[in-house]
Scaffold this motif. Structure first.
Motif, PDB file in Angstrom:
ATOM      1  N   THR A 164      -3.731 -33.527  34.685  1.00 50.25           N
ATOM      2  CA  THR A 164      -4.155 -34.497  33.672  1.00 50.25           C
ATOM      3  C   THR A 164      -3.038 -35.487  33.354  1.00 50.25           C
ATOM      4  OG1 THR A 164      -5.644 -32.839  32.715  1.00 50.25           O
ATOM      5  CG2 THR A 164      -5.108 -34.746  31.353  1.00 50.25           C
ATOM      6  N   ASP A 165      -1.814 -34.991  33.257  1.00 44.44           N
ATOM      7  CA  ASP A 165      -0.672 -35.862  32.972  1.00 44.44           C
ATOM      8  C   ASP A 165      -0.400 -36.851  34.110  1.00 44.44           C
ATOM      9  OD1 ASP A 165      -0.197 -34.790  30.499  1.00 44.44           O
ATOM     10  OD2 ASP A 165       1.377 -33.410  31.163  1.00 44.44           O
ATOM     11  N   VAL A 166      -0.543 -36.396  35.364  1.00 48.94           N
ATOM     12  CA  VAL A 166      -0.127 -37.197  36.518  1.00 48.94           C
ATOM     13  C   VAL A 166      -1.271 -38.047  37.077  1.00 48.94           C
ATOM     14  CG1 VAL A 166       0.826 -37.104  38.857  1.00 48.94           C
ATOM     15  CG2 VAL A 166       1.657 -35.525  37.093  1.00 48.94           C
ATOM     16  N   TRP A 167      -2.442 -37.438  37.306  1.00 51.74           N
ATOM     17  CA  TRP A 167      -3.546 -38.149  37.978  1.00 51.74           C
ATOM     18  C   TRP A 167      -4.785 -38.345  37.122  1.00 51.74           C
ATOM     19  CZ3 TRP A 167      -1.422 -34.291  41.670  1.00 51.74           C
ATOM     20  CH2 TRP A 167      -0.581 -34.881  42.601  1.00 51.74           C
ATOM     21  N   GLY A 168      -4.790 -37.871  35.907  1.00 52.04           N
ATOM     22  CA  GLY A 168      -5.960 -38.047  35.053  1.00 52.04           C
ATOM     23  C   GLY A 168      -6.893 -36.852  35.108  1.00 52.04           C
ATOM     24  N   TRP A 169      -7.834 -36.815  34.167  1.00 55.58           N
ATOM     25  CA  TRP A 169      -8.681 -35.624  34.004  1.00 55.58           C
ATOM     26  C   TRP A 169      -9.649 -35.401  35.154  1.00 55.58           C
ATOM     27  CZ3 TRP A 169     -13.951 -36.149  33.857  1.00 55.58           C
ATOM     28  CH2 TRP A 169     -14.474 -37.412  33.549  1.00 55.58           C
ATOM     29  N   ARG A 170     -10.061 -36.458  35.879  1.00 54.87           N
ATOM     30  CA  ARG A 170     -11.007 -36.257  36.985  1.00 54.87           C
ATOM     31  C   ARG A 170     -10.419 -35.390  38.102  1.00 54.87           C
ATOM     32  NH1 ARG A 170     -15.179 -40.156  36.207  1.00 54.87           N
ATOM     33  NH2 ARG A 170     -14.478 -41.739  34.707  1.00 54.87           N
ATOM     34  N   SER A 171      -9.099 -35.462  38.256  1.00 54.81           N
ATOM     35  CA  SER A 171      -8.465 -34.659  39.302  1.00 54.81           C
ATOM     36  C   SER A 171      -8.615 -33.161  39.040  1.00 54.81           C
ATOM     37  CB  SER A 171      -6.973 -35.016  39.413  1.00 54.81           C
ATOM     38  OG  SER A 171      -6.277 -34.698  38.219  1.00 54.81           O
ATOM     39  N   VAL A 172      -8.825 -32.782  37.775  1.00 57.40           N
ATOM     40  CA  VAL A 172      -9.020 -31.375  37.434  1.00 57.40           C
ATOM     41  C   VAL A 172     -10.278 -30.831  38.109  1.00 57.40           C
ATOM     42  CG1 VAL A 172      -9.476 -29.792  35.519  1.00 57.40           C
ATOM     43  CG2 VAL A 172      -7.774 -31.596  35.266  1.00 57.40           C
ATOM     44  N   PHE A 173     -11.284 -31.672  38.289  1.00 60.76           N
ATOM     45  CA  PHE A 173     -12.519 -31.252  38.937  1.00 60.76           C
ATOM     46  C   PHE A 173     -12.412 -31.287  40.462  1.00 60.76           C
ATOM     47  CE2 PHE A 173     -13.880 -32.391  34.722  1.00 60.76           C
ATOM     48  CZ  PHE A 173     -14.927 -31.524  34.436  1.00 60.76           C
TER      49      PHE A 173
END
Length: 464
Positions: A164-173
């Motif tokens: 979330t810090d580096v690439w944003g919340w979409r990367s979590v999915f």
């Protein structure tokens, strides 16, 4: 076709099967807990209020509860491997679709689908492991399966915070997708399909009633104290009563409730699971909000602190599972309930000045509690289930967990509705947020206290 148990006489085959199942059972909680850490960023990016944000983990639960029992029954009839792999594939496809959304509501639909995929995986995974290790240290094998779940919970906040810090919340999915592909390959290669039962049928009517009842109850409770919520909850309760009536008269029932209640060890294990997960599930959500809003930590910092609980759970679960192969399962399970209750009661005293060291100690104590409880409780429940009904037995166990999760989150959502409402969580709302968290911690401690009672009252699994 060879009998399934004949295929697992080799130790290497058993352990490869266990490893294959554990990859998927690691994946689902990792995704769940990593999304929880990203919630404040998701709320800001999608301009979502506090109530809608609280539905992000809640929709996952709704799908898991509504489809758990039908998924387990279909696995018993058509083959557990097929359903397990279908769940992993559905999870991968739904995760990819997050790239197409820019509003919180489609995200809630995705979380619902991911809950359904979780029901397919967990409704069959524990049954596969229990069947494979029926005569070979089942408690330890179930403990390792639980450890995979807790390891996913451990890595999720840390991974989710960094992403979330580096690439944003979409990367979590998106990051879990390679692991989903690995799970599909391993299960397809190493897990043997269970025998198809041509004489059994799925009770479609019962399944539809069950899904309607659980969905209505869940949404209705979450919408209280509005009249719409009250009417929907009453409708859900009536539908659940209809489900119980229909199941006693069905030729191919999903579950015989009278038989389940008559099995004291199984029924008490189900009660204990329901209560403990009612206490545990909201914790990730509440701690994420507390650490980021009240303590001012970044998502990655909050994730690193939150992983302490799951790390201890991952270490303790296999050990307590092995212990339950030798001692009565109720002994470590009840002790775990007590530890968890004490940790939650202490959390009800925290505020913005509480040290992170104190928070860390409480998370460690609660991790020890859940680690001591889960594997012995699962071992006790499945030890008294017939092999041909393991899919349904493990589904009921998972339903108790998911419905506990659902109750825990529904109460938290209700508290948000009553105390904060539709306002976004800003600094002027922090005192109200702390009020919600304190009340929720006290309620969850009460759940754990009741779980200790039902856990001890289950009696002995093995004759004296």
């Amino acid at each position: 076709m060879s009998h399934p148990r004949d295929l697992y006489e080799s130790a290497s085959v058993r352990w490869l099967t266990l490893l294959s199942v554990c990859v998927a059972t690691f994946l689902m909680p990792m995704s769940l807990s990593s999304v929880n850490v990203a919630l404040p960023v998701i709320a800001s990016d999608l301009k979502a209020d506090a109530v809608l944000v609280s539905w992000v983990p809640t929709m996952n639960l709704l799908g898991a509860v509504a489809f758990q029992l039908p998924a387990g029954r279909i696995g018993d009839i058509l083959g557990r491997k097929k359903i397990f792999m279908g769940g992993a594939l559905l999870f991968a496809v739904s995760s990819l679709s997050v790239e197409l959304i820019n509003d919180i509501r489609p995200l809630l639909a995705i979380r619902l689908i991911q809950g359904i995929s979780g029901a397919m995986i967990f409704g069959t995974g524990m049954a596969i492991v229990s069947n494979v290790f029926a005569n070979h240290n089942r408690g330890m094998a179930l403990g390792i399966t639980s450890a995979a779940v807790y390891l996913g919970l451990t890595c999720g906040p840390w991974i989710g915070g960094i992403l979330t810090d580096v690439w944003g919340w979409r990367s979590v999915f998106l990051i879990p997708l390679p692991l989903a592909a690995l799970a599909l390959i391993m299960v397809g290669t190493f897990v043997h399909e269970t025998e198809r039962n041509p004489h059994e049928r799925l009770d479609w009517i019962g399944s539809l009633i069950f899904m309607t009842a659980t969905s209505s109850l869940f949404v209705g409770i979450s919408w209280l104290p509005s009249w719409t919520g009250a009417l929907l909850a009453l409708f859900g309760a009536a539908a659940m009563a209809l489900f119980v009536y229909q199941q006693e008269r069905s030729s191919y029932p999903l579950i015989r409730l009278r038989h389940m209640i008559g099995n004291k060890v199984f029924f008490r294990s189900i009660q204990s699971s329901f209560l403990m997960y009612s206490a545990n599930y909201p914790l990730q959500f509440m701690m994420s909000l507390y650490l980021q809003y009240i303590q001012g930590l970044t998502p990655s910092e909050a994730g690193q602190l939150m992983l302490l609980q799951a790390a201890v759970m991952a270490v303790v679960a296999p050990l307590s599972g092995r212990l339950s192969d030798r001692l009565e399962p109720r002994v470590p399970a009840t002790l775990g309930c007590v530890f968890f209750m004490l940790g939650l009661a202490a959390l009800a005293t925290v505020d913005e000045t509480t040290s992170q060291g104190f928070i860390a100690v409480l998370l460690l104590v609660m991790g020890l509690g859940m680690g001591l409880f889960t594997s012995p409780n699962n071992n006790a429940a499945l030890s008294v289930v017939k092999p041909e009904r393991l899919g349904v037995g493990s589904s009921i166990l998972n339903i108790s967990r998911a419905m506990g999760n659902m109750l825990g989150m529904a109460v938290v959502v209700l508290l948000f509705n009553l105390i904060i409402g539709n306002a976004q969580i800003e600094p002027d709302q922090y005192p109200l947020l702390m009020s919600v968290l304190r009340i929720a911690f006290i309620i969850c401690a009460g759940y754990a206290a009741l779980a200790a009672f039902t856990s001890w009252r289950r009696g002995a699994v093995r004759p004296a």
